[in-house]
Design a protein around this motif. Structure first.
Motif, mmCIF file in Angstrom:
data_model
loop_
_atom_site.group_PDB
_atom_site.id
_atom_site.type_symbol
_atom_site.label_atom_id
_atom_site.label_comp_id
_atom_site.label_asym_id
_atom_site.label_seq_id
_atom_site.Cartn_x
_atom_site.Cartn_y
_atom_site.Cartn_z
ATOM 1 N N TRP A 62 0.882 -1.173 0.000
ATOM 2 C CA TRP A 62 0.000 0.000 0.000
ATOM 3 C C TRP A 62 0.913 1.215 0.000
ATOM 4 O O TRP A 62 1.715 1.399 0.911
ATOM 5 N N GLY A 86 -6.008 -3.487 -5.757
ATOM 6 C CA GLY A 86 -7.284 -3.202 -5.133
ATOM 7 C C GLY A 86 -8.316 -4.300 -5.257
ATOM 8 O O GLY A 86 -8.264 -5.135 -6.157
ATOM 9 N N ASN A 194 -8.856 1.181 -1.727
ATOM 10 C CA ASN A 194 -7.555 1.209 -1.051
ATOM 11 C C ASN A 194 -7.683 1.232 0.465
ATOM 12 O O ASN A 194 -6.787 0.781 1.176
#
Length: 627
Positions: A62, A86, A194
């Protein structure tokens, strides 16, 4: 690192599993080829996330990052880009937001943050001039994004803009597929879930202090000069003055049939013009005692906050919603009561949900209810009729907590339609990658549809073919404005030439609305900051490089040409409005093949060709892509 002018020179790697923090040094080759923001994130994603890593695997990465113009005197330079694998597309997500986070992160010495692993308990990350710390977040679990932001700032006695907090809400905690992180309460890098990826890692928030470090530019005088030119060029631009809601004024969109209405069952609203005007900035700012609430270095007039002075939600404190938030909770669900749309848009931010995906999911549900595809029993007793904003408010809480029918809509419009069954898949607006488009009237502009369906980022990849107000000095379509366009040839030409621009801009660390995407001037600013000889044409090279690497990553994740297609409602001819009878789907195969050819991809598989990868310095992709 000492020779890398205009950069902090490092990224922060956070390993949640081991609770360790390490610096990742950025060399000049990496900086020049990928710039920052989206570029850095995509390179890290490709290098570190193999095919067998699912979106909720702790091995997923991330990334959030700024760019070399972040925190400078260029307008809107608090911008960040978030990049991750995602849950909506099971592929790359690249999404941008403004605010203060990007500037503050650079002032603490970092260009970006790489998060990996999974925390042993719910935690939040604290970054200051004095270092990095992983802190307990058990008291924040269940809190919405606004509450989380306030609680963290209060722990350190920080004023509103003394710290920037990126937080997830209940929707992320319950792994709603389209739940994003929310920055400083009302800035949302919204696409492709996200926030749920961060929740899978048990990281509730990232708080960045307003650090004291400043990154000197190579030529501060030149940077100041180009910043003044950009500001002067933008001063009379409509969106600079009114924000995106200026489009609601004087029938600009409604009277032309350009609002997305009732899940695209029609292109016309039955609301009187004076009610549509109440969605616009001129009305809201004058009637609700609005106060400006700028982003870092902002020269645009987007952000305001106020207390609603009328309607069902009178007395509620809100932030000024953007156009897409108001269409998502307004015309798409048949709601023309402006204050309710404003409130519900803010509620989406509090709960932590992408308003675009939310709007199309709600529109799908209402159409299914109206046409008898689902019953009141299935909707937990809610009467999902057009414009019933009170029922929608209740349903939003159910979605965020995955309760009852909310659990179905938490999957997003395309998956929800498959679960509902019957005629629902014919009603859903989206792509075969399982994401929805932005909540604008894309069906009258075929380049917008083509951009969305072929995009590798979970949202659109082009900017200026639709909006650009001036010459940029690079190879882009001339004179294109927001106007109907139903030519397959023009759609391909525009997208081939322009579908790099979002990636380059989002790598710089600046906002489109504060710079109007003036790539020629932005390249001048980049030269002033770094000292590089960086002609405007090189911006296209960087943007294309990022796009080709995104394509390669998504192919690794199993994406195929068949997924580069719209749903029936998105692609088939509308019944009314300016696009009535215009059949995008009839030309899809031709457009897709020609787009692939124009990009230097194999026309059958959509894979970037070896010669294309070599041209853009991506030779390391060839063995995996071509054996």
């Amino acid at each position: 690192m000492a020779d890398l002018v205009g950069y902090t020179g490092k990224l922060l790697r956070v390993d949640l599993t081991n609770e360790s923090f390490t610096d990742v040094i950025i060399d000049e080759e990496m900086a020049r080829k990928f710039i920052g923001g989206t570029g850095f994130g995509v390179k890290i994603l490709y290098d570190e996330v193999p095919a067998d890593v699912a979106w909720d695997d702790e091995r997923n990465r991330w990334f959030i990052g700024s760019g070399p113009l972040g925190g400078t005197i260029i307008g809107g330079s608090g911008t960040v880009s978030v990049v991750v694998k995602g849950p909506m597309t099971n592929g790359a997500a690249c999404t941008q937001a403004n605010g203060f986070f990007g500037a503050f992160l650079r002032f603490c010495g970092y260009e970006g943050i790489i998060v990996q692993g999974k925390a042993k308990r719910w935690s939040y990350l604290l970054i200051t001039d004095n270092g990095v710390e992983l802190r307990d977040a058990s008291h924040l679990v269940g809190k919405d994004t606004w509450e989380t932001c306030d609680l963290i700032k209060s722990e350190f006695g920080k004023a509103e803009h003394g710290m920037s907090v990126a937080a997830i809400g209940p929707a992320s905690e319950h792994l709603v597929r389209y739940a994003p992180i929310v920055i400083d309460k009302d800035h949302v890098p919204s696409h492709n879930g996200n926030g749920s990826v961060l929740a899978s890692k048990q990281l509730k928030a990232i708080a960045v202090d307003r650090g004291k470090k400043r990154i000197p530019a190579h030529d501060q005088a030149a940077l100041s000069a180009v910043a003044k030119v950009i500001k002067a060029d933008n001063d009379e631009y409509m969106f600079t003055v009114t924000g995106t809601t200026g489009a609601f004024q004087d029938g600009i969109v409604a009277g032309m049939g350009m609002l997305p209405v009732k899940n695209w069952t029609t292109d016309f609203t039955d609301a009187p013009p004076e009610e549509i005007d109440k969605f616009g900035a001129i009305y809201t700012r004058s009637h609700h005692n609005a106060k400006r609430d700028n982003c870092w270095g902002c020269i645009a007039m987007h952000n305001h906050k106020y207390v609603l002075s009328e309607g069902h939600y009178k007395g509620e404190h809100v932030y000024e919603a953007e156009f897409e938030g108001l269409t998502s909770l307004g015309s798409i669900i048949g709601n023309y009561e402006a204050t309710s749309a404003i409130y519900l848009s803010n509620l989406a931010d509090k709960l932590g949900m992408d308003v675009n995906e939310l709007g199309w999911s709600l529109g799908l549900a209402i159409e299914c209810y109206e046409k008898g595809v689902i019953t009141k029993e299935q909707t937990d007793g809610l009467e999902l009729t057009w414009g019933n904003y009170k029922a929608i408010e209740q349903l939003m809480y159910k979605i965020a907590r995955r309760e009852g029918f909310g659990n179905v809509l938490a999957e997003g419009a395309m998956r929800a339609a498959e679960i509902i069954g019957g005629e629902a898949p014919n009603f859903a607006v989206g792509t075969k990658k399982y994401v929805t488009p932005r909540t604008v009237q894309a069906r009258i502009i075929w380049p917008w549809i083509l951009d969305h369906v072929i995009s590798n980022s979970g949202t659109n990849e082009g900017y200026e073919y639709a909006y650009h107000p001036k010459e940029v000095g690079v190879d882009l379509p001339d004179g294109y404005r927001i106007a109907p366009s139903f030519s397959a040839e023009d759609a391909v030409d525009n997208c081939v030439k322009a579908n790099w621009s979002a990636h380059f801009l989002d790598s710089l660390g600046v906002c489109w609305f504060s710079t109007a995407g003036d790539f020629k001037r932005l390249c001048e600013a980049l030269r002033a900051v770094t000292g590089w000889d960086f002609p405007a044409e090189e911006s296209t090279e960087v943007g294309f490089r990022i796009q080709h690497l995104l394509r390669a990553f998504n192919i690794r994740c199993g994406h195929t040409p068949e997924m580069d297609a719209p749903s029936p409602r998105f692609g088939n001819p509308p019944m009314d409005g300016m696009a009535a009878g215009q059949d995008f789907m009839a030309h899809l195969d031709e457009m897709r093949t020609n787009y692939y050819k124009g990009k230097g991809w194999d026309p059958m598989t959509g894979k970037p060709l070896p010669e294309t990868l070599k041209k853009y310095g991506l030779e390391f992709v060839i063995p995996e892509m071509w054996g």
